[in-house]
Design a protein around this motif. Sequence first.
Motif, PDB file in Angstrom:
ATOM      1  N   SER A 175      -9.585   8.152  34.158  1.00 48.59           N
ATOM      2  CA  SER A 175     -10.673   7.530  34.920  1.00 48.59           C
ATOM      3  C   SER A 175     -10.265   6.183  35.511  1.00 48.59           C
ATOM      4  N   ASN A 176      -9.409   5.455  34.836  1.00 52.02           N
ATOM      5  CA  ASN A 176      -8.988   4.144  35.326  1.00 52.02           C
ATOM      6  C   ASN A 176      -7.929   4.222  36.415  1.00 52.02           C
ATOM      7  N   PHE A 177      -7.106   5.253  36.383  1.00 51.98           N
ATOM      8  CA  PHE A 177      -5.992   5.347  37.326  1.00 51.98           C
ATOM      9  C   PHE A 177      -6.153   6.468  38.347  1.00 51.98           C
ATOM     10  N   GLY A 178      -7.202   7.290  38.194  1.00 44.62           N
ATOM     11  CA  GLY A 178      -7.440   8.362  39.155  1.00 44.62           C
ATOM     12  C   GLY A 178      -6.379   9.439  39.143  1.00 44.62           C
ATOM     13  N   VAL A 179      -5.835   9.717  37.959  1.00 48.85           N
ATOM     14  CA  VAL A 179      -4.810  10.751  37.817  1.00 48.85           C
ATOM     15  C   VAL A 179      -5.290  11.805  36.829  1.00 48.85           C
ATOM     16  N   LYS A 180      -4.628  12.949  36.817  1.00 46.15           N
ATOM     17  CA  LYS A 180      -4.924  14.012  35.874  1.00 46.15           C
ATOM     18  C   LYS A 180      -3.716  14.180  34.966  1.00 46.15           C
ATOM     19  N   LEU A 181      -3.927  14.048  33.661  1.00 44.79           N
ATOM     20  CA  LEU A 181      -2.848  14.214  32.691  1.00 44.79           C
ATOM     21  C   LEU A 181      -3.024  15.539  31.959  1.00 44.79           C
ATOM     22  N   VAL A 182      -1.926  16.233  31.753  1.00 50.24           N
ATOM     23  CA  VAL A 182      -1.940  17.481  31.001  1.00 50.24           C
ATOM     24  C   VAL A 182      -0.990  17.351  29.813  1.00 50.24           C
ATOM     25  N   GLU A 183      -1.122  18.263  28.875  1.00 52.20           N
ATOM     26  CA  GLU A 183      -0.325  18.200  27.647  1.00 52.20           C
ATOM     27  C   GLU A 183       1.174  18.120  27.928  1.00 52.20           C
ATOM     28  N   ALA A 184       1.633  18.858  28.909  1.00 51.98           N
ATOM     29  CA  ALA A 184       3.065  18.876  29.242  1.00 51.98           C
ATOM     30  C   ALA A 184       3.579  17.503  29.674  1.00 51.98           C
ATOM     31  N   ASP A 185       2.687  16.647  30.191  1.00 53.90           N
ATOM     32  CA  ASP A 185       3.099  15.300  30.595  1.00 53.90           C
ATOM     33  C   ASP A 185       3.601  14.477  29.420  1.00 53.90           C
ATOM     34  N   PHE A 186       3.190  14.853  28.223  1.00 57.70           N
ATOM     35  CA  PHE A 186       3.519  14.070  27.040  1.00 57.70           C
ATOM     36  C   PHE A 186       4.717  14.613  26.269  1.00 57.70           C
ATOM     37  N   ASP A 187       5.347  15.669  26.790  1.00 57.73           N
ATOM     38  CA  ASP A 187       6.477  16.280  26.087  1.00 57.73           C
ATOM     39  C   ASP A 187       7.592  15.289  25.789  1.00 57.73           C
ATOM     40  N   GLY A 188       7.924  14.420  26.726  1.00 52.87           N
ATOM     41  CA  GLY A 188       9.025  13.482  26.527  1.00 52.87           C
ATOM     42  C   GLY A 188       8.579  12.074  26.183  1.00 52.87           C
ATOM     43  N   VAL A 189       7.305  11.910  25.906  1.00 57.02           N
ATOM     44  CA  VAL A 189       6.787  10.566  25.644  1.00 57.02           C
ATOM     45  C   VAL A 189       7.021  10.176  24.190  1.00 57.02           C
ATOM     46  N   VAL A 190       7.832   9.139  24.011  1.00 56.82           N
ATOM     47  CA  VAL A 190       8.099   8.608  22.678  1.00 56.82           C
ATOM     48  C   VAL A 190       7.697   7.130  22.629  1.00 56.82           C
ATOM     49  N   THR A 191       8.066   6.392  23.661  1.00 52.88           N
ATOM     50  CA  THR A 191       7.828   4.946  23.674  1.00 52.88           C
ATOM     51  C   THR A 191       6.704   4.582  24.649  1.00 52.88           C
ATOM     52  N   PHE A 192       6.278   3.337  24.580  1.00 53.51           N
ATOM     53  CA  PHE A 192       5.298   2.839  25.544  1.00 53.51           C
ATOM     54  C   PHE A 192       5.852   2.973  26.961  1.00 53.51           C
ATOM     55  N   GLN A 193       7.145   2.693  27.141  1.00 50.00           N
ATOM     56  CA  GLN A 193       7.765   2.806  28.460  1.00 50.00           C
ATOM     57  C   GLN A 193       7.659   4.225  28.996  1.00 50.00           C
ATOM     58  N   ASP A 194       7.861   5.211  28.135  1.00 47.32           N
ATOM     59  CA  ASP A 194       7.716   6.610  28.547  1.00 47.32           C
ATOM     60  C   ASP A 194       6.295   6.870  29.053  1.00 47.32           C
ATOM     61  N   PHE A 195       5.317   6.329  28.347  1.00 48.21           N
ATOM     62  CA  PHE A 195       3.916   6.506  28.729  1.00 48.21           C
ATOM     63  C   PHE A 195       3.624   5.815  30.063  1.00 48.21           C
ATOM     64  N   TYR A 196       4.124   4.584  30.196  1.00 48.08           N
ATOM     65  CA  TYR A 196       3.963   3.874  31.474  1.00 48.08           C
ATOM     66  C   TYR A 196       4.540   4.706  32.619  1.00 48.08           C
ATOM     67  N   ASN A 197       5.733   5.278  32.382  1.00 52.70           N
ATOM     68  CA  ASN A 197       6.413   6.052  33.423  1.00 52.70           C
ATOM     69  C   ASN A 197       5.592   7.272  33.842  1.00 52.70           C
ATOM     70  N   VAL A 198       4.967   7.944  32.867  1.00 48.37           N
ATOM     71  CA  VAL A 198       4.147   9.112  33.182  1.00 48.37           C
ATOM     72  C   VAL A 198       2.996   8.715  34.094  1.00 48.37           C
ATOM     73  N   VAL A 199       2.302   7.639  33.735  1.00 43.28           N
ATOM     74  CA  VAL A 199       1.170   7.189  34.549  1.00 43.28           C
ATOM     75  C   VAL A 199       1.655   6.762  35.935  1.00 43.28           C
ATOM     76  N   GLU A 200       2.752   6.038  35.966  1.00 41.55           N
ATOM     77  CA  GLU A 200       3.301   5.579  37.246  1.00 41.55           C
ATOM     78  C   GLU A 200       3.684   6.765  38.147  1.00 41.55           C
ATOM     79  N   GLN A 201       4.327   7.772  37.564  1.00 42.82           N
ATOM     80  CA  GLN A 201       4.734   8.947  38.330  1.00 42.82           C
ATOM     81  C   GLN A 201       3.513   9.715  38.850  1.00 42.82           C
ATOM     82  N   LYS A 202       2.502   9.832  38.017  1.00 39.96           N
ATOM     83  CA  LYS A 202       1.276  10.530  38.432  1.00 39.96           C
ATOM     84  C   LYS A 202       0.615   9.803  39.587  1.00 39.96           C
ATOM     85  N   MET A 203       0.618   8.479  39.529  1.00 38.81           N
ATOM     86  CA  MET A 203       0.009   7.696  40.603  1.00 38.81           C
ATOM     87  C   MET A 203       0.823   7.834  41.886  1.00 38.81           C
ATOM     88  N   ALA A 204       2.132   7.899  41.776  1.00 37.24           N
ATOM     89  CA  ALA A 204       2.991   8.033  42.953  1.00 37.24           C
ATOM     90  C   ALA A 204       2.742   9.377  43.633  1.00 37.24           C
TER      91      ALA A 204
END
Length: 83
Positions: free
Chosen positions: A51-80
Amino acid sequence: MDKASIYQKINEILVEEFEVDEEIISPEASLKESLDLDSLDYVDLVVIIESNFGVKLVEADFDGVVTFQDFYNVVEQKMAVRN
């Protein structure tokens, strides 16, 4: 929205909504261990991020997420992709 703004907004959400101590948030820290959220909290996190970033996240987006940086990257990529 630039990278720094994305990171700052995510950190603000974590501190305000999930009462995470801002001192433990760092790009290389483990997201799961640092946040200590249960599965319902993670659902809430996804909804709030969407709701804050206007993106849609799915379970597969979190497959490689381990660190905060990984999470930031997912949101950034979705926004791009959205833009």
